[in-house]
Design a protein around this motif. Structure first.
Motif, PDB file in Angstrom:
ATOM      1  N   GLY A  46       4.117   4.505  -4.343  1.00  0.00           N
ATOM      2  CA  GLY A  46       4.097   3.110  -4.776  1.00  0.00           C
ATOM      3  C   GLY A  46       2.751   2.459  -4.536  1.00  0.00           C
ATOM      4  N   TRP A  47       2.136   2.727  -3.372  1.00  0.00           N
ATOM      5  CA  TRP A  47       0.840   2.119  -3.071  1.00  0.00           C
ATOM      6  C   TRP A  47      -0.279   2.712  -3.928  1.00  0.00           C
ATOM      7  CZ3 TRP A  47       0.869  -2.372  -1.163  1.00  0.00           C
ATOM      8  CH2 TRP A  47       1.862  -2.760  -0.260  1.00  0.00           C
ATOM      9  N   ASN A  82       4.865  -0.251  -7.938  1.00  0.00           N
ATOM     10  CA  ASN A  82       5.128  -0.294  -6.499  1.00  0.00           C
ATOM     11  C   ASN A  82       6.481  -0.935  -6.208  1.00  0.00           C
ATOM     12  OD1 ASN A  82       4.776  -0.030  -3.768  1.00  0.00           O
ATOM     13  ND2 ASN A  82       2.965  -1.308  -3.624  1.00  0.00           N
ATOM     14  N   SER A 104      -0.172   0.964  -7.081  1.00  0.00           N
ATOM     15  CA  SER A 104      -0.776  -0.370  -6.976  1.00  0.00           C
ATOM     16  C   SER A 104      -2.293  -0.282  -7.098  1.00  0.00           C
ATOM     17  CB  SER A 104      -0.403  -1.023  -5.641  1.00  0.00           C
ATOM     18  OG  SER A 104       0.925  -1.497  -5.679  1.00  0.00           O
ATOM     19  N   GLN A 116       9.462   1.020  -4.435  1.00  0.00           N
ATOM     20  CA  GLN A 116       9.913   0.545  -3.121  1.00  0.00           C
ATOM     21  C   GLN A 116      11.389   0.140  -3.169  1.00  0.00           C
ATOM     22  OE1 GLN A 116       8.036   1.017  -0.627  1.00  0.00           O
ATOM     23  NE2 GLN A 116       5.990   1.160  -1.506  1.00  0.00           N
ATOM     24  N   SER A 131       7.134   5.770  -0.824  1.00  0.00           N
ATOM     25  CA  SER A 131       6.396   4.568  -0.425  1.00  0.00           C
ATOM     26  C   SER A 131       4.902   4.734  -0.692  1.00  0.00           C
ATOM     27  CB  SER A 131       6.633   4.281   1.053  1.00  0.00           C
ATOM     28  OG  SER A 131       5.930   3.128   1.458  1.00  0.00           O
TER      29      SER A 131
END
Length: 401
Positions: free
Chosen positions: A55-56, A360, A59, A364, A52
């Motif tokens: 993924g950020w 992301n 981004s 996710q 998780s």
């Protein structure tokens, strides 16, 4: 065999000296971008981030890319492509070296954002430089040569990156990335001085059209953003899939990723040369490339045999070889109507937006639903992109007729 080699060489004839220098600079730069395909693995394996969190971070990578592409386009229209390319390359080199020394989630997000903002200011400037140095009839082949350089760099980069990780750890990647950017800067200063540059296809518009008011171009950008979401799975989600599901080492992952660049180096220029002589429109060819890229992920669900990874990579590579050169050419042609920096910035931003959502979303989804469902959903995105391109092509044919 000799005739085949001669035909291959002939596909490169007629390109300007400046385009060859741009290709060399791009090759040196891209050979060092081995951090990018391994970034998600570095964050997960070396810094022990959760999927998780990875993924950020990706981004933040995309947001930096959006900011850099927009800023690069504005600055290119203000100061010219040469200065922006020089300062972007040089600053990126030092920033990549510095990136290895930060390791918290918040600082990594900020660091990645800044690195990508500076690095991607280079892209609109490079596209404008390419447009300036190319003869009108050589635009697509010039774009293809630059892509050849990019992919030859990507071919060597991941394979060398796998070796560097095995021998020196992930920190070695940041040093090589930074130093190759600096080397590319030095080469550019010595071989492409602006006073020596000869613009071969100068385009002047007394009343340039704003790219933001070009509805057709904006729809095209939407399709490119969706295609980018599909394509970028190969730079984040897929490396984790290779490691977690098929238990591949970093070296094996690097070799599979390197296959992509090798195939493009051998086959893309002859393929583009052949496709240019067909009756298919650029948008129709892009549609075909998008479909193949979507299929490259779908086939991964057919079997647990690791050989399917190579089949998927080949499908994606063919799709990429078709979609990217003709999308680049479509954008460059459209840019001749207005502010070139603005048009090419928006073209770059469409892929930067894909960076924000693509990495992301893929990571996710794999975290919540697993890889099989993720590949089905990403293939659905490719299908939507293909539909948009189909109707856009139909619309342009109607206008032309």
């Amino acid at each position: 065999m000799q005739q085949l080699f001669k035909n291959y060489i002939n596909t490169f004839r007629g390109l300007s000296k400046e385009i060859w220098w741009l290709a060399l600079i791009t090759l040196i730069n891209r050979a060092g971008t081995m951090v990018i395909p391994f970034l998600s693995l570095y964050l997960k394996e070396d810094l022990h981030f959760t999927v998780s969190h990875v993924g950020w971070v990706m981004s933040a990578f995309g947001l930096g890319s959006v900011a850099g592409s927009w800023l690069g386009g504005k600055l290119t229209d203000m100061f010219g492509f040469y200065k922006i390319m020089i300062w972007s390359l040089l600053a990126t080199g030092f920033l990549f070296i510095a990136l290895q020394f930060i390791n918290t989630f918040e600082s990594i997000c900020i660091g990645i954002f800044i690195v990508m903002m500076v690095a991607d200011a280079f892209r609109p400037a490079m596209f404008v430089a390419l447009n300036a140095y190319s003869k009108p009839e050589n635009k697509i082949r010039s774009l293809t040569l630059i892509r050849l350089a990019i992919n030859l760099g990507f071919s060597a980069g991941p394979a060398i990156g796998g070796l560097i990780i095995t021998g020196l750890g992930y920190a070695g990647l940041f040093w090589v990335d930074g130093l190759t950017c600096i080397i590319a800067t030095l080469v550019m200063i010595n071989v492409l001085h602006p006073k020596k540059a000869k613009v071969l296809d100068e385009i002047k518009n007394e009343y340039p059209i704003s790219a933001y008011k070009d509805g057709t171009f904006l729809i095209f950008l939407l399709a490119m953003a969706l295609f980018g979401i599909v394509f970028l799975q190969y730079f984040s989600t897929i490396t984790i899939y290779y490691k977690d599901i098929h238990s591949l080492s970093e070296l094996q992952i690097g070799l599979i990723l390197g296959l992509n660049g090798l195939l493009i180096f051998i086959f893309e220029m002859p393929l583009i040369k052949w496709l240019e002589n067909t009756t298919y429109t650029k948008l129709k060819l892009m549609l075909f490339g998008v479909v193949l890229t979507g299929l490259s992920l779908l086939v991964l669900n057919l079997t647990s045999w690791s050989g399917i990874l190579i089949a998927g990579m080949i499908l994606m590579t063919i799709g990429e070889m078709i979609a990217f050169p003709f999308s680049n050419a479509f954008a460059v042609e459209r840019a001749q109507k207005g502010n070139q920096g603005e048009y090419m910035a928006l073209y770059s931003i469409s892929f930067s937006i894909a960076h924000i959502f693509g990495h992301n979303a893929g990571l996710q989804m794999t975290y919540k639903f697993g890889f099989d469902i993720t590949w089905y959903l990403v293939a659905l995105v490719a299908f939507v992109c293909a539909i948009i391109l189909y109707f856009l092509n139909k619309k342009l044919k109607t206008i032309t007729n």
